[in-house]
Design an enzyme around this catalytic site. Structure first.
Site, mmCIF file in Angstrom:
data_model
loop_
_atom_site.group_PDB
_atom_site.id
_atom_site.type_symbol
_atom_site.label_atom_id
_atom_site.label_comp_id
_atom_site.label_asym_id
_atom_site.label_seq_id
_atom_site.Cartn_x
_atom_site.Cartn_y
_atom_site.Cartn_z
ATOM 1 N N CYS A 163 0.801 -1.223 0.000
ATOM 2 C CA CYS A 163 0.000 0.000 0.000
ATOM 3 C C CYS A 163 0.835 1.274 0.000
ATOM 4 C CB CYS A 163 -0.948 -0.013 1.194
ATOM 5 S SG CYS A 163 -1.987 -1.482 1.236
ATOM 6 N N HIS A 303 -2.939 7.560 6.550
ATOM 7 C CA HIS A 303 -3.140 6.257 5.912
ATOM 8 C C HIS A 303 -4.534 5.744 6.262
ATOM 9 C CE1 HIS A 303 -2.018 2.618 3.909
ATOM 10 N NE2 HIS A 303 -2.173 1.876 4.994
ATOM 11 N N GLU A 314 -1.363 4.369 13.957
ATOM 12 C CA GLU A 314 -0.980 5.589 13.253
ATOM 13 C C GLU A 314 -1.201 6.821 14.123
ATOM 14 O OE1 GLU A 314 -1.477 7.890 8.964
ATOM 15 O OE2 GLU A 314 -2.964 6.373 9.523
ATOM 16 N N LYS A 339 -9.808 7.765 2.801
ATOM 17 C CA LYS A 339 -10.257 6.390 2.554
ATOM 18 C C LYS A 339 -11.662 6.164 3.081
ATOM 19 C CE LYS A 339 -5.727 4.039 2.430
ATOM 20 N NZ LYS A 339 -4.813 5.140 2.789
ATOM 21 N N HIS A 344 -9.978 1.801 0.165
ATOM 22 C CA HIS A 344 -8.520 1.637 0.147
ATOM 23 C C HIS A 344 -8.082 1.148 -1.229
ATOM 24 C CE1 HIS A 344 -4.504 0.958 1.154
ATOM 25 N NE2 HIS A 344 -4.612 0.198 2.224
ATOM 26 N N PHE A 404 1.804 -3.692 4.025
ATOM 27 C CA PHE A 404 2.209 -4.991 4.544
ATOM 28 C C PHE A 404 3.719 -5.172 4.342
ATOM 29 C CE2 PHE A 404 -2.100 -7.423 3.956
ATOM 30 C CZ PHE A 404 -2.623 -6.687 4.995
#
Length: 417
Positions: A163, A303, A314, A339, A344, A404
């Site tokens: 991502c 994010h 976060e 988002k 996403h 990831f």
């Protein structure tokens, strides 16, 4: 080091099939999430996603050439056309095109065609497979297709970092121009993974929202009632250009890119490091690169995926970096997750969200975090711009992208007057 500005933007998203409709929807707090139509999802636990509804690749690609690329390539060609047209660089001189790069991040390439051709292979045999299978699914055919479309002959490659892919692409393009190795670049991310493999894989990880009865309320960053993230597809690209050249040709300038920070958690396959330690370092590196203190930042496009661990981690990382500027008495930092509206976009998320940050700076509009009805305790004291966009002139914006494998990117953008 040379200065780098953003002179064109292009977006194809669940909120709109062009930049203007996407940005208008975000300003109005409208969700682009709905029932899945790209495949039959009735047997899946998750039946909703952020699709680019009504996207027609033939608006940008000759009909006979559509079969040469998977949907993620189609989206990249569409968004690049919008960005190049916006910047007015389609007819750049040959000497400039030779120094124009293409950097398009892709997380998981060509899933729909991989599924279809696997079925052909197993049911009809290898001789019935399309000769376009390989070039239509290779990740670097997104930037490769863009370079061929416009004759951009500078360096061309794909960044694949889950991502963070789109954000890495922008950061790398920025560095190439800074060093003087390129004059201009198309940079961002593209992704199209709303397929049985994509949704089924994330369902197996128990990562996706199952709020099928309320799709527009399913993506809920920082809200206690979230139940996972919402997959989406799309593309966000920008034209990066050496500042003096852009000014000389009278280009419209959305913002200046002034910082790029990246790090690795070195911790876990899918979970962020405790207290977002890797994310903290990416933000600190980006601020150091921009030569700015944390208190200079006005807006952070987070994010913010709508997962409990990711969202809370976060926020902890933001507080560690920004302190009282982010939370509590004297807080001046606005944080929102777009988002909540787009879903996403995986490998394309960082590209789109950097475009959104540039538009926020240019238009003095902070897009909201929608569906924030019951905030986490950890969110107390943060200005998460709930529900409604905010008209406010800002000078510095950050965009965070984490993926990831513990890959983290932060970009810093500055208002250009």
């Amino acid at each position: 080091m040379r200065r780098v500005v953003i002179t064109g933007v292009g977006a194809v998203t669940p909120c709109g099939n062009d930049t203007a409709s996407t940005w208008n929807a975000l300003r109005e707090g409208k969700s682009g999430i709905g029932p899945i139509t790209l495949f039959d999802a009735k047997e899946f636990a998750t039946q909703i996603a952020g699709e680019c509804k009504g996207f027609d690749p033939e608006l940008y690609i000759e009909r006979k050439r559509v079969r040469e690329g998977d949907r993620f390539i189609h989206l990249a060609l569409a968004a690049s056309e919008l960005a190049v047209r916006d910047a007015g660089v389609a007819d750049a001189p040959d000497e400039v095109k030779e120094l124009t790069g293409t950097f398009v991040g892709v997380g998981m390439c060509g899933l729909s065609l991989i599924e279809a051709q696997a079925k052909v292979l197993f049911e009809k045999g290898p001789r019935r497979m399309t000769p376009y299978f390989i070039p239509a699914t290779i990740a670097n055919l997104a930037p490769g297709g863009v370079s061929m479309r416009f004759g951009f002959k500078g360096v061309s490659y794909t960044t694949t970092s889950a991502c963070s892919s789109g954000a890495h692409a922008i950061g790398e393009a920025y560095r190439w121009i800074q060093r003087g190795d390129l004059e201009m670049a198309v940079a961002g991310g593209s992704e199209a993974t709303i397929t049985g493999l994509g949704v089924g894989g994330f369902n197996a990880m128990r990562a996706l929202s199952k709020r099928n009865h309320e799709p527009t309320k399913a993506s809920r960053p920082y809200d206690k009632d979230r139940d996972g993230f919402v997959m989406a597809e799309g593309c966000g690209l920008m034209i990066l250009e050496e500042r003096e050249r852009a000014i000389k040709r009278g280009a419209k300038i959305y913002a200046e890119l002034i910082g790029y920070g990246a790090s690795a958690d070195a911790f876990h396959l899918t979970q962020p490091a405790p207290e977002g330690e890797g994310a903290q370092r990416a933000m600190k590196f980006a601020l150091k690169d921009a030569k700015l203190p944390p208190t200079a930042v006005d807006y952070l496009n987070a994010h913010g995926t709508s997962t409990e661990v990711g969202d809370i981690t976060e926020l902890v990382a933001i507080e560690k970096v920004f302190g009282a500027h982010a939370r509590g008495h004297g807080a001046g930092l606005m944080v929102s997750s777009t988002k909540s509206m787009t879903g996403h976009l995986l490998g394309a998320a960082g590209g789109l969200e950097a475009v959104i940050a540039a538009l926020a700076l240019h238009d003095s509009v902070i897009p909201p975090t929608i569906n924030l009805d019951n905030p986490d305790e950890q969110a107390a004291g943060f200005d998460l711009v709930p529900h409604t966009a905010r008209q406010k002139k800002i000078n510095i914006a950050l965009s965070n992208s984490f993926g990831f494998g513990g890959t983290n990117v932060t970009l810093v953008l500055k208002r250009h007057d």
